[in-house]
Design a protein around this motif. Structure first.
Motif, PDB file in Angstrom:
ATOM      1  N   VAL A  90       0.870  -1.245  -0.065  1.00  0.00           N
ATOM      2  CA  VAL A  90      -0.034  -0.031  -0.085  1.00  0.00           C
ATOM      3  C   VAL A  90       1.052   1.204  -0.070  1.00  0.00           C
ATOM      4  CG1 VAL A  90      -1.661   1.310   1.380  1.00  0.00           C
ATOM      5  CG2 VAL A  90      -1.872  -1.311   1.200  1.00  0.00           C
ATOM      6  N   CYS A  91       0.539   2.074  -0.861  1.00  0.00           N
ATOM      7  CA  CYS A  91       1.633   3.175  -1.240  1.00  0.00           C
ATOM      8  C   CYS A  91       0.648   4.322  -1.241  1.00  0.00           C
ATOM      9  CB  CYS A  91       2.335   3.166  -2.312  1.00  0.00           C
ATOM     10  SG  CYS A  91       3.679   1.548  -2.342  1.00  0.00           S
ATOM     11  N   THR A  92       1.378   5.499  -1.010  1.00  0.00           N
ATOM     12  CA  THR A  92       0.953   7.115  -1.294  1.00  0.00           C
ATOM     13  C   THR A  92       0.628   6.974  -2.984  1.00  0.00           C
ATOM     14  OG1 THR A  92       2.090   7.887   0.434  1.00  0.00           O
ATOM     15  CG2 THR A  92       1.152   9.598  -1.334  1.00  0.00           C
ATOM     16  N   ARG A  93      -0.729   7.517  -3.128  1.00  0.00           N
ATOM     17  CA  ARG A  93      -1.176   7.628  -4.350  1.00  0.00           C
ATOM     18  C   ARG A  93      -0.335   8.610  -5.347  1.00  0.00           C
ATOM     19  NH1 ARG A  93      -7.111   8.977  -4.422  1.00  0.00           N
ATOM     20  NH2 ARG A  93      -7.552   6.846  -3.762  1.00  0.00           N
TER      21      ARG A  93
ATOM     22  N   HIS B 204       4.906  -5.108  -8.683  1.00  0.00           N
ATOM     23  CA  HIS B 204       4.381  -5.245  -7.638  1.00  0.00           C
ATOM     24  C   HIS B 204       2.995  -4.970  -7.267  1.00  0.00           C
ATOM     25  CE1 HIS B 204       8.118  -7.064  -5.406  1.00  0.00           C
ATOM     26  NE2 HIS B 204       8.794  -5.869  -6.178  1.00  0.00           N
ATOM     27  N   ASN B 205       2.549  -4.175  -8.302  1.00  0.00           N
ATOM     28  CA  ASN B 205       1.173  -4.090  -8.229  1.00  0.00           C
ATOM     29  C   ASN B 205       0.702  -3.481  -7.125  1.00  0.00           C
ATOM     30  OD1 ASN B 205      -1.455  -3.622  -9.492  1.00  0.00           O
ATOM     31  ND2 ASN B 205      -1.960  -5.776  -8.910  1.00  0.00           N
ATOM     32  N   PRO B 206       1.037  -2.370  -6.514  1.00  0.00           N
ATOM     33  CA  PRO B 206       0.766  -1.846  -4.920  1.00  0.00           C
ATOM     34  C   PRO B 206      -0.696  -1.124  -5.165  1.00  0.00           C
ATOM     35  CG  PRO B 206       2.102  -0.273  -6.140  1.00  0.00           C
ATOM     36  CD  PRO B 206       2.189  -1.548  -7.231  1.00  0.00           C
ATOM     37  N   ILE B 207      -1.299  -1.302  -3.976  1.00  0.00           N
ATOM     38  CA  ILE B 207      -2.640  -0.505  -3.813  1.00  0.00           C
ATOM     39  C   ILE B 207      -2.371   1.008  -3.375  1.00  0.00           C
ATOM     40  CG2 ILE B 207      -4.831  -0.164  -2.340  1.00  0.00           C
ATOM     41  CD1 ILE B 207      -4.305  -3.385  -2.039  1.00  0.00           C
ATOM     42  N   ALA B 208      -2.766   1.982  -4.240  1.00  0.00           N
ATOM     43  CA  ALA B 208      -2.401   3.381  -3.910  1.00  0.00           C
ATOM     44  C   ALA B 208      -3.617   3.880  -3.141  1.00  0.00           C
ATOM     45  CB  ALA B 208      -2.433   4.206  -5.270  1.00  0.00           C
TER      46      ALA B 208
END
Length: 360
Positions: free
Chosen positions: A38-41, A54-58
């Motif tokens: 989970v990362c900062t958008r 890695h396909n992170p959730i923003a």
């Protein structure tokens, strides 16, 4: 942050810290763990993780910590996350709110190498509302720290090199390129690197310098290089840089000059070992732990242009010494197995999943 049914990683942190979680994620997935980032958008870290597959959730990370925690809680519930890995105290508080809202999971805060375990108001309050453990880079870090009595069992996850990252090719003894790695905290050091190259330029007309660091310094560094008359010899930081592209920049260099600290320096030195590239770095507790002076690299005094130019002039004049240092650097790669790092993360995840150990 990083998370999964084995861990969720909250990556608001800078790219070098996210690198620790990204490397761990690859190794943990190979062991069957499900990992979510989970990362900062819109952040550079989010883009870099996506480029690395890695396909992170923003999510939006601005606003109050309860608000960020509420948004993060949705990811925890949706992905059945049981352990949340974070780096900073603020991330720890946001993640603690998330696991409280989601009624699932515990927190593992990773400490940077040779960094002090800080327990400010955010960290203390977070530990009161969510079970929290700590992960250290070295045994010495754990011995020096004093985790709270109510914390989960602490573990050590030493940095590691994946076997597939180790280069088996021979280096050319005639290499005339220096890679310089700097970080947000050592921005001024890149200017010292340019002045050093300018001092070496006349006697070494074929010498090149590749810079690896924050891309927002590109234009300022170009202007300085132009004023020193070396702009054609300097490769600037890549806008689309990934861990793989940084490793490619290091490969084939005569030396890597590490002008950063913490995770930046640690991972750069590991990449150098994997590529068989000797390291020149200022003496510090971290560099002293990772570099054998005269065997895998050179430990120097405080960074200064004239003194650094003298060090490089001596090294560039001695092909045999360069090859000896390169061989030592390549041999050092075996001392940093990725399995040891993966074990540390896996132990921390197992402890975080065990509700019988929670004392929050």
């Amino acid at each position: 942050m990083v998370g999964a049914r084995a861990g969720l990683c909250r990556c608001r942190s800078r790219a070098p810290r996210a690198r620790a979680f990204a490397d761990a994620a690859v190794a943990l997935r190979a062991r069957g763990f499900e990992i979510t980032f989970v990362c900062t958008r819109g952040s550079a870290v989010s883009r870099r993780l996506a480029a690395e597959g890695h396909n992170p959730i923003a999510i939006r990370t601005s606003g109050t910590w309860p608000g960020v925690g509420w948004r993060l809680a949705r990811a925890l519930r949706r992905n059945f996350v049981e352990a949340v890995f974070v780096h900073s105290e603020r991330e720890q508080l946001q993640a603690a709110a998330a696991v409280r809202f989601a009624d699932r999971g515990a927190i593992v805060r990773r400490m940077p190498p040779f960094g002090s375990l800080t327990l400010g108001s955010d960290a203390r309050f977070a530990a009161r509302i969510a079970a929290t453990g700590f992960l250290f880079a070295f045994d010495a870090d754990l011995r020096a720290a004093r985790p709270p009595a109510r914390a989960l069992e602490p573990f050590v996850a030493p940095p590691g090199i994946a076997p597939e990252a180790v280069s088996g090719g021979a280096r050319s003894s005639g290499a005339r390129r220096i890679v310089c790695a700097f970080s947000e905290e050592t921005r001024g050091a890149a200017s010292i690197a340019l002045r050093t190259l300018a001092l070496l330029a006349e006697r070494h007309p074929d010498l090149q310098l590749s810079l690896v660091g924050p891309v927002d310094r590109r234009e300022a560094l170009k202007l300085q290089a132009a004023s020193l008359g070396i702009v054609g010899r300097v490769e600037m930081p890549r806008v689309d840089a990934t861990a793989e592209s940084d490793r490619a920049t290091i490969a084939g260099a005569a030396f890597a000059w590490v002008l950063s600290g913490g995770d930046d320096a640690m991972f750069t030195m590991l990449d150098c070992f994997a590529a068989g590239v000797p390291v020149v770095v200022e003496r510090s507790p971290l560099s002293g732990r990772m570099i054998r002076d005269g065997e895998t690299g050179v430990l120097t005094g405080p960074t200064e242009a004239a003194a650094s130019a003298a060090v490089f002039a001596e090294l560039l004049a001695d092909d045999a010494q360069r090859e000896r240092l390169a061989a030592g650097a390549r041999a050092a790669a075996t001392a940093w197995p990725i399995a040891a790092m993966t074990d540390g993360f896996a132990h921390a995840i197992t402890a975080a999943r065990d509700r019988t150990t929670w004392r929050a």
